[in-house]
Design an enzyme around this catalytic site. Structure first.
Site, PDB file in Angstrom:
ATOM      1  N   LYS A 186       0.774  -1.130  -0.070  1.00 13.15           N
ATOM      2  CA  LYS A 186      -0.135   0.034  -0.103  1.00 13.15           C
ATOM      3  C   LYS A 186       1.048   1.244   0.142  1.00 13.15           C
ATOM      4  CE  LYS A 186      -2.130   2.995   1.951  1.00 13.15           C
ATOM      5  NZ  LYS A 186      -1.814   4.377   1.617  1.00 13.15           N
ATOM      6  N   GLU A 262       8.445   0.813  11.601  1.00 16.87           N
ATOM      7  CA  GLU A 262       9.467   1.692  11.709  1.00 16.87           C
ATOM      8  C   GLU A 262       8.900   3.155  11.519  1.00 16.87           C
ATOM      9  OE1 GLU A 262      12.409   0.934  11.928  1.00 16.87           O
ATOM     10  OE2 GLU A 262      12.212  -1.445  11.392  1.00 16.87           O
ATOM     11  N   CYS A 297      13.408  10.059   8.035  1.00 23.61           N
ATOM     12  CA  CYS A 297      13.284   9.877   9.434  1.00 23.61           C
ATOM     13  C   CYS A 297      14.591   9.797  10.201  1.00 23.61           C
ATOM     14  CB  CYS A 297      12.659   8.354   9.576  1.00 23.61           C
ATOM     15  SG  CYS A 297      13.615   6.963   8.533  1.00 23.61           S
ATOM     16  N   GLU A 396       9.165  15.861  15.491  1.00 24.18           N
ATOM     17  CA  GLU A 396       9.697  15.876  14.218  1.00 24.18           C
ATOM     18  C   GLU A 396       9.233  16.805  13.092  1.00 24.18           C
ATOM     19  OE1 GLU A 396       8.540  12.101  12.169  1.00 24.18           O
ATOM     20  OE2 GLU A 396      10.594  11.688  11.387  1.00 24.18           O
TER      21      GLU A 396
HETATM   22  P1  NAD Z   1       2.336   8.522   7.611  1.00 24.18           P
HETATM   23  O1  NAD Z   1       1.942   7.811   8.961  1.00 24.18           O
HETATM   24  O2  NAD Z   1       0.953   9.477   7.506  1.00 24.18           O
HETATM   25  O3  NAD Z   1       1.851   7.544   6.310  1.00 24.18           O
HETATM   26  C1  NAD Z   1       2.367   6.305   6.234  1.00 24.18           C
HETATM   27  C2  NAD Z   1       1.540   5.168   5.548  1.00 24.18           C
HETATM   28  O4  NAD Z   1       0.380   4.787   6.531  1.00 24.18           O
HETATM   29  C3  NAD Z   1       0.855   5.684   4.180  1.00 24.18           C
HETATM   30  O5  NAD Z   1       0.721   4.667   3.573  1.00 24.18           O
HETATM   31  C4  NAD Z   1      -0.622   6.153   4.629  1.00 24.18           C
HETATM   32  O6  NAD Z   1      -1.525   6.043   3.470  1.00 24.18           O
HETATM   33  C5  NAD Z   1      -0.936   5.038   5.703  1.00 24.18           C
HETATM   34  N1  NAD Z   1      -2.006   5.598   6.736  1.00 24.18           N
HETATM   35  C6  NAD Z   1      -2.067   6.864   7.039  1.00 24.18           C
HETATM   36  N2  NAD Z   1      -3.055   7.175   7.939  1.00 24.18           N
HETATM   37  C7  NAD Z   1      -3.513   5.520   7.994  1.00 24.18           C
HETATM   38  C8  NAD Z   1      -4.577   5.025   8.850  1.00 24.18           C
HETATM   39  N3  NAD Z   1      -5.358   5.767   9.670  1.00 24.18           N
HETATM   40  N4  NAD Z   1      -4.814   3.669   8.750  1.00 24.18           N
HETATM   41  C9  NAD Z   1      -3.852   2.974   8.137  1.00 24.18           C
HETATM   42  N5  NAD Z   1      -3.204   3.508   7.199  1.00 24.18           N
HETATM   43  C10 NAD Z   1      -2.751   4.959   7.457  1.00 24.18           C
HETATM   44  O7  NAD Z   1       3.517   8.869   7.114  1.00 24.18           O
HETATM   45  P2  NAD Z   1       4.108   9.563   5.951  1.00 24.18           P
HETATM   46  O8  NAD Z   1       3.678  11.169   6.389  1.00 24.18           O
HETATM   47  O9  NAD Z   1       3.924   8.956   4.674  1.00 24.18           O
HETATM   48  O10 NAD Z   1       5.625   9.369   6.221  1.00 24.18           O
HETATM   49  C11 NAD Z   1       6.390  10.047   7.217  1.00 24.18           C
HETATM   50  C12 NAD Z   1       6.706   9.570   8.472  1.00 24.18           C
HETATM   51  O11 NAD Z   1       7.352   8.392   8.342  1.00 24.18           O
HETATM   52  C13 NAD Z   1       7.826  10.289   9.357  1.00 24.18           C
HETATM   53  O12 NAD Z   1       7.349  10.308  10.612  1.00 24.18           O
HETATM   54  C14 NAD Z   1       8.980   9.681   9.217  1.00 24.18           C
HETATM   55  O13 NAD Z   1       9.902   9.565  10.166  1.00 24.18           O
HETATM   56  C15 NAD Z   1       8.510   8.124   9.130  1.00 24.18           C
HETATM   57  N6  NAD Z   1       9.488   7.286   8.231  1.00 24.18           N
HETATM   58  C16 NAD Z   1      10.156   6.177   8.985  1.00 24.18           C
HETATM   59  C17 NAD Z   1      11.063   5.438   8.510  1.00 24.18           C
HETATM   60  C18 NAD Z   1      11.736   4.407   9.203  1.00 24.18           C
HETATM   61  O14 NAD Z   1      12.457   3.645   8.724  1.00 24.18           O
HETATM   62  N7  NAD Z   1      11.786   4.518  10.365  1.00 24.18           N
HETATM   63  C19 NAD Z   1      11.548   5.938   7.106  1.00 24.18           C
HETATM   64  C20 NAD Z   1      10.779   6.562   6.262  1.00 24.18           C
HETATM   65  C21 NAD Z   1       9.789   7.549   7.017  1.00 24.18           C
END
Ligand code: NAD
Length: 494
Positions: A186, A262, A297, A396
């Protein structure tokens, strides 16, 4: 109605979901717009997955797992398939890089030199590992053969973020597939294109139908449906801590599927007074906070530096940041593209406004730029005089914003580094091996880089302590373990 983007003529864009090895429309024919963040225009209309489409994908992935050849073939055969897949991704790297640059606003040079090579290398490395991981015999008595074997967990849902779309897909797919599982990807709603194309390439590489399914769509619908689906055995998630928590709830409310998270970070970059070469430190610090627009991240967004060298180091970082070209991400000279979307840019600007209000000193940047393009650009920004209590030191930002804090003793530096709810990554710069070792042990983070900024490589695990992660690690052989069940087979020979 938004204008359609002229740049989409640069690559052919596939926009349908992939279920059972084939591109298909949404069951209800719905689509959503994907936007080019460099100009705010519509790039393409993507098929929008509903609960019904997730259910179709689960059926395809279940069939491929429960009845298909993938989990039943030898690891060596899976290796050959995955190597072919990696080679196809490599052959299409230029096209995938352009998709990521257009849709995520990532600088094309980074896409070509970092993201796509790492995507290919990740699939290759896990493919190569597939037939080199051994099971175990336990040290039982002579009347028993006691085996500890690894088995694929089953159907794995992979929920992806928008900041490294292809690379994050590969971090999940490599170990999921090498271990014999089937996958439902997804992508984040902002960045579907390269993931859909990767799904198509899997079919071209001859992976059996249903081994990789791609369901683009919104988190609250498609993501939630994956989290709650009883036919999914495990979810590997990368994204914000807030959303990660929801997946634990979804699992609790459904089939107790395994959840691997993650999540975010607020990572420290600690510089002791005894560093030997401040220019090298400045190079790493600049890269660590501004690379990928700070939408990273493991961005080291807290510079924790000894008081005696703070002014000199901040000046050197500012000097370098002024040279980072903020521009069209498809231009090879650009180092800083736009923020992913208007709402995210607004959040970054709000953090900047809050830092000013809290009394931090603006040293560089602080504004939206290139407004005439219609894009969401924020210039590299540095705040000095940040205290541990300020929002800028705690939350963040996920943008190109550096918070500078000072200390007087190494113990104080470590305490400041650990004064966070997160624990993903950290860097420590010092001329003393003793201090380096002490700090590396004392900092609570999944990765501590010494005298460099980095996350290790594919051979090293990646993940976080505290609110930065849960349940497992991406990359390395640890990633294979997290997508496997461990079974004991106890054979009584008496
Ligand atoms: P997000 O949590 O908004 O979205 C991540 C994923 O979750 C997307 O596919 C989104 O559609 C899905 N999602 C969102 N709301 C949801 C819900 N209510 N139910 C189920 N799925 C849902 O994060 P983002 O804005 O896409 O990414 C940024 C974040 O990701 C930052 O906090 C960053 O630090 C983190 N990140 C972590 C790593 C790591 O390896 N630790 C790597 C990259 C990014």
């Amino acid at each position: 109605m938004q204008k359609t983007n002229d740049n989409c003529s640069l690559v052919k864009l596939s926009t349908r979901m992939i279920i059972g090895g084939r591109p298909v429309e949404a069951a209800n024919s719905k689509t959503f717009d994907t936007i080019n963040p460099a100009n705010g225009q519509v790039l393409a209309q993507i098929s929008e997955a509903s609960e019904k489409d997730v259910d179709r994908a689960v059926k395809a992935a279940r069939k491929a797992f429960d009845e298909g050849p993938w989990p039943r073939m030898s690891p060596a055969e899976r290796k050959v398939h995955l190597q072919r897949f990696a080679t196809l991704i490599e052959a299409n790297a230029e096209e995938l890089a352009m998709m990521e640059s257009l849709e995520a606003g990532k600088p094309i040079t980074d896409c070509m030199e970092i993201d796509l090579p790492e995507t290919v290398n990740t699939i290759r490395w896990h493919a190569e590992a597939a037939d080199k991981i051994y099971d175990q015999l336990s040290p039982s008595g002579p009347g028993v053969v006691s085996m500890i074997v690894r088995e694929p967990v089953g159907v794995v849902g992979a929920i992806l973020p928008w900041n490294f779309p292809a690379m994050m897909a590969a971090w999940k797919l490599g170990p999921i597939l090498a271990s014999g599982n089937t996958a439902i990807l997804k992508p984040a709603e902002q960045t579907s294109l390269s993931t859909i194309r990767i799904g198509e390439l899997a079919a071209e590489a001859g992976l059996p139908d249903g081994v990789i399914n791609v369901v683009p769509g919104f988190g609250e619908v498609a993501g939630k449906a994956i989290g709650l689906h009883p036919g999914i055995d495990c979810v590997g998630f990368t994204g914000s801590t807030e959303t990660g928590r929801l997946f634990l709830k979804y699992a609790a409310d459904s089939n107790l599927k395994r959840v691997l998270l993650e999540c975010g970070g607020k990572n420290p970059f600690v510089v002791m007074a005894d560093v030997e070469d401040l220019d090298t430190v400045a190079d790493h610090a600049t890269n660590s906070v501004f690379w990928n627009m700070g939408e990273n991240c493991s961005s080291n967004s807290r510079l924790i530096v000894h008081k005696s060298i703070k002014d000199a180091l901040v000046e050197k970082i500012a000097e370098r940041a002024r040279d980072w070209v903020v521009g069209d991400p498809t231009d090879a000279a650009t180092r800083i593209g736009p923020m992913i979307e208007q709402a995210h840019m607004d959040k970054v600007l709000e953090n900047i406004a809050a830092a000013k209000k809290d009394g931090a000193d603006l040293v560089l940047g602080g504004k939206q730029v290139r407004k005439d393009t219609g894009g969401f650009f924020v210039e590299p920004t540095i705040f000095d005089g940040v205290s541990s209590k300020m929002r800028l030191a705690r939350e963040e930002v996920f943008g190109p914003v550096l918070a500078v804090q000072t200390f007087e003793t190494p113990e104080e530096a470590i305490a400041m580094a650990n004064d966070t709810e997160y624990g993903l990554a950290a860097s420590i710069f010092t001329g003393s091996n003793k201090t380096a070792h002490m700090a590396a042990r004392a900092i609570k983070a999944g990765t501590v880089a010494v005298n460099c900024y980095g996350e290790g490589d594919i051979t090293t695990p990646f993940g976080g302590y505290k609110l930065s992660g849960f349940g497992g690690r991406d990359k390395s052989l640890s990633a294979h373990d997290q997508y496997c069940e461990q079974k004991t087979i106890w054979i009584d020979l008496s």
